[in-house]
Write a protein that holds these residues in place. Structure first.
Motif, PDB file in Angstrom:
ATOM      1  N   GLU A 140      30.082 -62.693 -53.477  1.00 57.62           N
ATOM      2  CA  GLU A 140      30.518 -61.926 -54.320  1.00 57.62           C
ATOM      3  C   GLU A 140      29.486 -60.476 -54.238  1.00 57.62           C
ATOM      4  OE1 GLU A 140      30.389 -62.027 -59.167  1.00 57.62           O
ATOM      5  OE2 GLU A 140      28.882 -63.297 -58.114  1.00 57.62           O
ATOM      6  N   GLY A 141      30.359 -59.343 -54.719  1.00 64.73           N
ATOM      7  CA  GLY A 141      29.417 -58.472 -54.856  1.00 64.73           C
ATOM      8  C   GLY A 141      29.743 -57.263 -56.054  1.00 64.73           C
ATOM      9  N   GLY A 142      29.002 -56.334 -56.234  1.00 67.84           N
ATOM     10  CA  GLY A 142      29.283 -55.478 -57.177  1.00 67.84           C
ATOM     11  C   GLY A 142      28.698 -53.992 -56.974  1.00 67.84           C
ATOM     12  N   LEU A 143      29.127 -53.214 -57.927  1.00 66.80           N
ATOM     13  CA  LEU A 143      28.802 -52.041 -57.665  1.00 66.80           C
ATOM     14  C   LEU A 143      28.049 -51.598 -59.200  1.00 66.80           C
ATOM     15  CD1 LEU A 143      31.639 -49.887 -56.116  1.00 66.80           C
ATOM     16  CD2 LEU A 143      29.846 -50.873 -54.929  1.00 66.80           C
ATOM     17  N   ARG A 144      27.179 -50.790 -58.893  1.00 71.32           N
ATOM     18  CA  ARG A 144      26.577 -50.010 -60.533  1.00 71.32           C
ATOM     19  C   ARG A 144      27.639 -49.467 -61.251  1.00 71.32           C
ATOM     20  NH1 ARG A 144      20.834 -49.656 -60.617  1.00 71.32           N
ATOM     21  NH2 ARG A 144      21.255 -47.768 -62.087  1.00 71.32           N
ATOM     22  N   TYR A 145      27.847 -49.818 -62.467  1.00 68.99           N
ATOM     23  CA  TYR A 145      28.782 -48.770 -63.251  1.00 68.99           C
ATOM     24  C   TYR A 145      28.273 -47.456 -63.367  1.00 68.99           C
ATOM     25  CZ  TYR A 145      25.618 -48.241 -67.185  1.00 68.99           C
ATOM     26  OH  TYR A 145      24.424 -48.106 -68.013  1.00 68.99           O
ATOM     27  N   TRP A 195      32.786 -42.885 -67.737  1.00 68.43           N
ATOM     28  CA  TRP A 195      33.435 -43.917 -68.627  1.00 68.43           C
ATOM     29  C   TRP A 195      33.605 -43.236 -70.056  1.00 68.43           C
ATOM     30  CZ3 TRP A 195      34.119 -48.620 -66.794  1.00 68.43           C
ATOM     31  CH2 TRP A 195      33.433 -48.844 -65.503  1.00 68.43           C
ATOM     32  N   PRO A 196      34.381 -43.538 -70.705  1.00 73.68           N
ATOM     33  CA  PRO A 196      34.801 -42.919 -72.165  1.00 73.68           C
ATOM     34  C   PRO A 196      33.952 -43.048 -73.303  1.00 73.68           C
ATOM     35  CG  PRO A 196      36.298 -44.877 -71.605  1.00 73.68           C
ATOM     36  CD  PRO A 196      35.267 -44.618 -70.447  1.00 73.68           C
ATOM     37  N   LEU A 197      33.307 -44.062 -73.306  1.00 73.79           N
ATOM     38  CA  LEU A 197      32.240 -44.370 -74.430  1.00 73.79           C
ATOM     39  C   LEU A 197      30.866 -44.709 -73.900  1.00 73.79           C
ATOM     40  CD1 LEU A 197      34.376 -46.952 -76.051  1.00 73.79           C
ATOM     41  CD2 LEU A 197      34.236 -44.597 -76.700  1.00 73.79           C
ATOM     42  N   GLU A 198      29.898 -44.499 -74.780  1.00 76.09           N
ATOM     43  CA  GLU A 198      28.477 -45.266 -74.414  1.00 76.09           C
ATOM     44  C   GLU A 198      28.602 -46.602 -74.196  1.00 76.09           C
ATOM     45  OE1 GLU A 198      24.217 -45.207 -76.793  1.00 76.09           O
ATOM     46  OE2 GLU A 198      25.644 -43.578 -77.150  1.00 76.09           O
ATOM     47  N   VAL A 199      27.832 -47.257 -73.251  1.00 71.99           N
ATOM     48  CA  VAL A 199      27.734 -48.582 -73.145  1.00 71.99           C
ATOM     49  C   VAL A 199      26.968 -49.286 -74.099  1.00 71.99           C
ATOM     50  CG1 VAL A 199      27.012 -50.316 -71.367  1.00 71.99           C
ATOM     51  CG2 VAL A 199      27.682 -47.981 -70.383  1.00 71.99           C
ATOM     52  N   SER A 200      27.747 -50.203 -74.714  1.00 73.48           N
ATOM     53  CA  SER A 200      27.195 -51.247 -75.998  1.00 73.48           C
ATOM     54  C   SER A 200      26.654 -52.544 -75.206  1.00 73.48           C
ATOM     55  CB  SER A 200      28.198 -51.431 -76.869  1.00 73.48           C
ATOM     56  OG  SER A 200      29.361 -52.068 -76.452  1.00 73.48           O
ATOM     57  N   ASP A 201      27.628 -53.123 -74.468  1.00 78.49           N
ATOM     58  CA  ASP A 201      27.032 -54.258 -73.762  1.00 78.49           C
ATOM     59  C   ASP A 201      27.233 -54.404 -72.177  1.00 78.49           C
ATOM     60  OD1 ASP A 201      26.456 -55.937 -76.211  1.00 78.49           O
ATOM     61  OD2 ASP A 201      28.193 -55.558 -76.724  1.00 78.49           O
ATOM     62  N   LEU A 202      26.441 -55.133 -71.452  1.00 81.80           N
ATOM     63  CA  LEU A 202      26.258 -55.063 -69.993  1.00 81.80           C
ATOM     64  C   LEU A 202      25.566 -56.156 -69.787  1.00 81.80           C
ATOM     65  CD1 LEU A 202      27.327 -53.468 -67.399  1.00 81.80           C
ATOM     66  CD2 LEU A 202      24.944 -52.400 -67.481  1.00 81.80           C
ATOM     67  N   SER A 203      26.058 -56.932 -68.938  1.00 83.32           N
ATOM     68  CA  SER A 203      25.499 -58.239 -68.472  1.00 83.32           C
ATOM     69  C   SER A 203      24.037 -58.066 -67.655  1.00 83.32           C
ATOM     70  CB  SER A 203      26.374 -59.062 -67.771  1.00 83.32           C
ATOM     71  OG  SER A 203      26.621 -58.628 -66.337  1.00 83.32           O
ATOM     72  N   GLU A 204      23.157 -58.670 -67.484  1.00 83.01           N
ATOM     73  CA  GLU A 204      22.029 -58.529 -66.537  1.00 83.01           C
ATOM     74  C   GLU A 204      22.459 -58.366 -65.016  1.00 83.01           C
ATOM     75  OE1 GLU A 204      18.616 -60.898 -66.856  1.00 83.01           O
ATOM     76  OE2 GLU A 204      18.869 -61.273 -69.086  1.00 83.01           O
ATOM     77  N   LYS A 205      23.490 -59.077 -64.783  1.00 87.42           N
ATOM     78  CA  LYS A 205      23.997 -59.099 -63.271  1.00 87.42           C
ATOM     79  C   LYS A 205      24.703 -57.725 -63.147  1.00 87.42           C
ATOM     80  CE  LYS A 205      27.143 -62.243 -60.622  1.00 87.42           C
ATOM     81  NZ  LYS A 205      28.056 -63.179 -60.888  1.00 87.42           N
ATOM     82  N   ASP A 206      25.440 -57.267 -64.120  1.00 91.55           N
ATOM     83  CA  ASP A 206      25.921 -55.994 -63.804  1.00 91.55           C
ATOM     84  C   ASP A 206      25.121 -54.763 -63.666  1.00 91.55           C
ATOM     85  OD1 ASP A 206      28.469 -57.347 -63.504  1.00 91.55           O
ATOM     86  OD2 ASP A 206      29.039 -56.784 -65.245  1.00 91.55           O
ATOM     87  N   ALA A 207      24.182 -54.822 -64.501  1.00 93.16           N
ATOM     88  CA  ALA A 207      23.042 -53.948 -64.628  1.00 93.16           C
ATOM     89  C   ALA A 207      22.172 -53.908 -63.201  1.00 93.16           C
ATOM     90  CB  ALA A 207      22.115 -54.077 -65.739  1.00 93.16           C
ATOM     91  N   SER A 208      22.168 -54.964 -62.634  1.00 90.58           N
ATOM     92  CA  SER A 208      21.229 -55.261 -61.333  1.00 90.58           C
ATOM     93  C   SER A 208      21.841 -55.019 -60.113  1.00 90.58           C
ATOM     94  CB  SER A 208      20.576 -56.586 -61.479  1.00 90.58           C
ATOM     95  OG  SER A 208      21.446 -57.510 -61.195  1.00 90.58           O
ATOM     96  N   TRP A 209      23.131 -54.624 -60.079  1.00 87.59           N
ATOM     97  CA  TRP A 209      23.638 -54.409 -58.736  1.00 87.59           C
ATOM     98  C   TRP A 209      23.100 -53.063 -58.070  1.00 87.59           C
ATOM     99  CZ3 TRP A 209      26.353 -58.334 -57.102  1.00 87.59           C
ATOM    100  CH2 TRP A 209      26.996 -59.019 -57.910  1.00 87.59           C
TER     101      TRP A 209
END
Length: 167
Positions: free
Chosen positions: A136-141, A150-164
């Motif tokens: 598995e891999g990921g890119l930071r948003y 992104w159209p909106l301010e980020v309200s929720d983001l998982s720790e995993k997605d924040a740490s890519w």
């Protein structure tokens, strides 16, 4: 982007509502799309502004996804990770909602994610490869090299997605 397909299903309606085919193996094969989906996933996001992604799998576990928002509205984002592609590291956005019934075919070789535009969003998507956490891999948003708007301010983001890591 080559390989990605936005699908507008043909709705056949009457007084009861409508009927449509969401996927037809024969038609997908005629267009060179993957037709074997081995796992069907669903996500629920409580809050508007939630980001899920950007995810991908490597090697033989690279997967095609057939994205559909069944409740609410999302901006779906794909990022081309195919190094030989003229659109390498470019992104594209698609509006998927329970109102437009659109599907997005995401081919292997793309990172994928979405942001919810409404509360209480449900997204359903079959995938062509089993989940393999070791590849598995990921890119930071918010990776500046990709520069996703992104159209909106980020309200929720998982720790995993924040740490890519950044590219």
């Amino acid at each position: 982007m080559k390989g990605a397909v936005l699908i507008d299903p043909e709705l056949r309606g009457d007084d009861r509502g409508f009927f449509t085919r969401m996927m037809c193996r024969k038609e997908f094969a005629e267009h060179g799309l993957i037709t074997d989906f081995v796992q069907h996933n669903m996500s629920f996001s409580r809050n508007r502004g939630t980001i899920r992604g950007l995810h991908f799998q490597r090697g033989i576990h690279a997967e095609a996804k057939l994205m559909r928002c069944t409740k609410g509205k999302i901006i779906d984002i794909i990022v081309d990770l195919r190094e030989e592609s003229p659109t390498y590291l470019q992104y594209e956005k698609f509006l998927l909602s329970d109102e437009n019934h659109r599907l997005l075919y995401v081919p292997p070789g793309f990172a994928h994610g979405f942001q919810t535009l409404t509360d209480n969003v449900e997204v359903f998507y079959p995938v062509s490869a089993m989940y393999a956490p070791d590849v598995e891999g990921g890119l930071r948003y918010d990776d500046p090299r990709i520069g996703i708007s992104w159209p909106l301010e980020v309200s929720d983001l998982s720790e995993k997605d924040a740490s890519w890591p950044l590219l």
